[in-house]
Write an enzyme that holds these catalytic residues in place. Sequence first.
Site, PDB file in Angstrom:
ATOM      1  N   GLN A 105      -0.631   7.126  -9.462  1.00 39.20           N
ATOM      2  CA  GLN A 105      -0.178   8.488  -9.180  1.00 39.20           C
ATOM      3  C   GLN A 105      -0.141   8.718  -7.665  1.00 39.20           C
ATOM      4  O   GLN A 105       0.387   9.703  -7.202  1.00 39.20           O
ATOM      5  CB  GLN A 105      -1.124   9.495  -9.846  1.00 39.20           C
ATOM      6  CG  GLN A 105      -1.194   9.386 -11.347  1.00 39.20           C
ATOM      7  CD  GLN A 105      -2.370  10.149 -11.914  1.00 39.20           C
ATOM      8  OE1 GLN A 105      -2.263  11.329 -12.249  1.00 39.20           O
ATOM      9  NE2 GLN A 105      -3.518   9.488 -11.987  1.00 39.20           N
ATOM     10  N   VAL A 107       0.756   8.541  -3.784  1.00 40.15           N
ATOM     11  CA  VAL A 107       1.995   8.421  -3.013  1.00 40.15           C
ATOM     12  C   VAL A 107       1.721   7.713  -1.686  1.00 40.15           C
ATOM     13  O   VAL A 107       2.605   7.618  -0.847  1.00 40.15           O
ATOM     14  CB  VAL A 107       2.624   9.814  -2.792  1.00 40.15           C
ATOM     15  CG1 VAL A 107       3.101  10.399  -4.119  1.00 40.15           C
ATOM     16  CG2 VAL A 107       1.674  10.775  -2.089  1.00 40.15           C
ATOM     17  N   HIS A 125       4.459   9.153  -9.079  1.00 38.27           N
ATOM     18  CA  HIS A 125       4.672  10.433  -8.389  1.00 38.27           C
ATOM     19  C   HIS A 125       5.399  10.259  -7.060  1.00 38.27           C
ATOM     20  O   HIS A 125       5.349  11.142  -6.187  1.00 38.27           O
ATOM     21  CB  HIS A 125       3.330  11.149  -8.184  1.00 38.27           C
ATOM     22  CG  HIS A 125       2.707  11.591  -9.468  1.00 38.27           C
ATOM     23  ND1 HIS A 125       1.389  11.947  -9.589  1.00 38.27           N
ATOM     24  CD2 HIS A 125       3.232  11.715 -10.718  1.00 38.27           C
ATOM     25  CE1 HIS A 125       1.125  12.279 -10.850  1.00 38.27           C
ATOM     26  NE2 HIS A 125       2.219  12.143 -11.551  1.00 38.27           N
ATOM     27  N   GLY A 195     -10.342   6.480 -10.521  1.00 44.21           N
ATOM     28  CA  GLY A 195     -10.268   7.599  -9.601  1.00 44.21           C
ATOM     29  C   GLY A 195      -9.207   8.628  -9.910  1.00 44.21           C
ATOM     30  O   GLY A 195      -8.462   9.045  -9.021  1.00 44.21           O
ATOM     31  N   PRO A 222     -17.022   8.287  -9.996  1.00 44.78           N
ATOM     32  CA  PRO A 222     -18.392   8.785  -9.877  1.00 44.78           C
ATOM     33  C   PRO A 222     -18.660   9.979 -10.791  1.00 44.78           C
ATOM     34  O   PRO A 222     -19.802  10.224 -11.172  1.00 44.78           O
ATOM     35  CB  PRO A 222     -18.512   9.205  -8.417  1.00 44.78           C
ATOM     36  CG  PRO A 222     -17.246   8.887  -7.749  1.00 44.78           C
ATOM     37  CD  PRO A 222     -16.270   8.392  -8.755  1.00 44.78           C
ATOM     38  N   ALA A 239     -15.237   3.456  -6.433  1.00 44.88           N
ATOM     39  CA  ALA A 239     -14.348   2.323  -6.715  1.00 44.88           C
ATOM     40  C   ALA A 239     -14.556   1.160  -5.752  1.00 44.88           C
ATOM     41  O   ALA A 239     -14.517  -0.007  -6.162  1.00 44.88           O
ATOM     42  CB  ALA A 239     -12.896   2.797  -6.665  1.00 44.88           C
TER      43      ALA A 239
HETATM   44  N1  APR Z   1     -14.086   6.190  -6.415  1.00 47.43           N
HETATM   45  C1  APR Z   1     -13.550   6.476  -7.643  1.00 47.43           C
HETATM   46  N2  APR Z   1     -13.190   7.732  -8.035  1.00 47.43           N
HETATM   47  C2  APR Z   1     -13.400   8.739  -7.152  1.00 47.43           C
HETATM   48  C3  APR Z   1     -13.950   8.524  -5.867  1.00 47.43           C
HETATM   49  C4  APR Z   1     -14.303   7.174  -5.516  1.00 47.43           C
HETATM   50  N3  APR Z   1     -14.835   6.873  -4.333  1.00 47.43           N
HETATM   51  N4  APR Z   1     -14.025   9.717  -5.219  1.00 47.43           N
HETATM   52  C5  APR Z   1     -13.535  10.654  -6.091  1.00 47.43           C
HETATM   53  N5  APR Z   1     -13.170  10.069  -7.244  1.00 47.43           N
HETATM   54  C6  APR Z   1     -12.579  10.696  -8.436  1.00 47.43           C
HETATM   55  C7  APR Z   1     -12.996  12.142  -8.694  1.00 47.43           C
HETATM   56  O1  APR Z   1     -14.220  12.219  -9.389  1.00 47.43           O
HETATM   57  C8  APR Z   1     -11.828  12.647  -9.538  1.00 47.43           C
HETATM   58  O2  APR Z   1     -12.044  12.394 -10.920  1.00 47.43           O
HETATM   59  O3  APR Z   1     -11.191  10.742  -8.256  1.00 47.43           O
HETATM   60  C9  APR Z   1     -10.646  11.776  -9.067  1.00 47.43           C
HETATM   61  C10 APR Z   1      -9.607  12.515  -8.240  1.00 47.43           C
HETATM   62  O4  APR Z   1      -8.981  13.456  -9.072  1.00 47.43           O
HETATM   63  P1  APR Z   1      -7.810  14.396  -8.486  1.00 47.43           P
HETATM   64  O5  APR Z   1      -8.224  14.906  -7.179  1.00 47.43           O
HETATM   65  O6  APR Z   1      -7.456  15.343  -9.572  1.00 47.43           O
HETATM   66  O7  APR Z   1      -6.602  13.366  -8.212  1.00 47.43           O
HETATM   67  P2  APR Z   1      -5.566  12.750  -9.260  1.00 47.43           P
HETATM   68  O8  APR Z   1      -6.165  12.584 -10.596  1.00 47.43           O
HETATM   69  O9  APR Z   1      -4.998  11.562  -8.609  1.00 47.43           O
HETATM   70  O10 APR Z   1      -4.449  13.903  -9.300  1.00 47.43           O
HETATM   71  C11 APR Z   1      -3.322  13.681 -10.120  1.00 47.43           C
HETATM   72  O11 APR Z   1      -2.291  15.679  -9.278  1.00 47.43           O
HETATM   73  O12 APR Z   1      -2.066  17.010  -7.474  1.00 47.43           O
HETATM   74  C12 APR Z   1      -1.396  16.121  -8.272  1.00 47.43           C
HETATM   75  O13 APR Z   1       0.445  14.717  -7.754  1.00 47.43           O
HETATM   76  C13 APR Z   1      -0.926  14.894  -7.499  1.00 47.43           C
HETATM   77  O14 APR Z   1      -0.990  12.569  -8.166  1.00 47.43           O
HETATM   78  C14 APR Z   1      -1.736  13.749  -8.109  1.00 47.43           C
HETATM   79  C15 APR Z   1      -2.088  14.286  -9.481  1.00 47.43           C
END
Ligand code: APR
Length: 257
Positions: A105, A107, A125, A195, A222, A239
């Site tokens: 997802q 970019v 995305h 993540g 986490p 990760a």
């Molecule tokens: N290692 C692994 N996971 C992690 C770490 C880490 N160091 N730090 C944070 N996370 C996790 C968080 O706990 C959370 O579950 O990464 C996740 C991030 O979630 P979001 O911020 O919601 O990001 P994402 O899931 O990629 O969002 C999806 O939403 O805003 C739109 O287009 C955008 O592609 C994006 C989509």
Amino acid sequence: MNPDPALEPALARARDILAQSPRVAAFSGAGLSAESGLATFRDPDTDALWSRFDPTELASLEGFEANPGRVIDWYNWRRSKYAAVAPNAAHRALAAQTRMIQITQNVDHLLEQAGVAAERIYHLHGNMLYDRCHNRNCDHHERVDLDKPRQLRNCPRCGDYLRPAVVWFGESLPRETWVQAERLCRELDCLLVIGTSATVYPAAGLIDVVRQRQSRVIVIDPNPGAASDVADVHLAGPAAALLPALLEGFDLASTAR
Ligand code: APR
């Protein structure tokens, strides 16, 4: 950085699953790039983007059409962040699996920079390394230099605005990439979910596709969330520490030889 010893039993279970899975792919989100210094979107106790900025103003069709200059300025700010970061150990561990497909997802370009071949990355995305014409009937695309952000400008072909080649809320995903990702998930034995809060659809629906065929799901995050709720194994940690330990010694593939 070594994984927390308390995670050893879960790591062993996850490695057993990988050892029995001829076809494995990775599905990642913003958490994959968090340890490179890029903000996530929704992470509760961090400077997550959507807790600081309004996505309807900055990442939607309506927001762009209401104030294109402000949206371009914001993406230029994000691009300057991208220009200043490098892949972390998680990107590198994934890149070492040269036969594995990365459905992401994200970019950002950190999987590419870590050495993953472009044809093995499904950017659901979009990709911040490109601008495209805002006019859906014009397929003008151009590569951008993250270090040299460009102001709002017009398409040399049709005159409409150029905008980042990313998917905004309310917009559909790039069709071919989505079809490829869904088809792949229907054939997997295991999906590594890294993540992502797994709250944004249709991307998060890929986890359901894998579950529906009783294939396995390993989550690296986490924090607990929608993905860990349905996971066979939840590796509750960062990760960059866990992926090298999880994937070490494996030569995983996403498609049959
Ligand atoms: N290692 C692994 N996971 C992690 C770490 C880490 N160091 N730090 C944070 N996370 C996790 C968080 O706990 C959370 O579950 O990464 C996740 C991030 O979630 P979001 O911020 O919601 O990001 P994402 O899931 O990629 O969002 C999806 O939403 O805003 C739109 O287009 C955008 O592609 C994006 C989509």
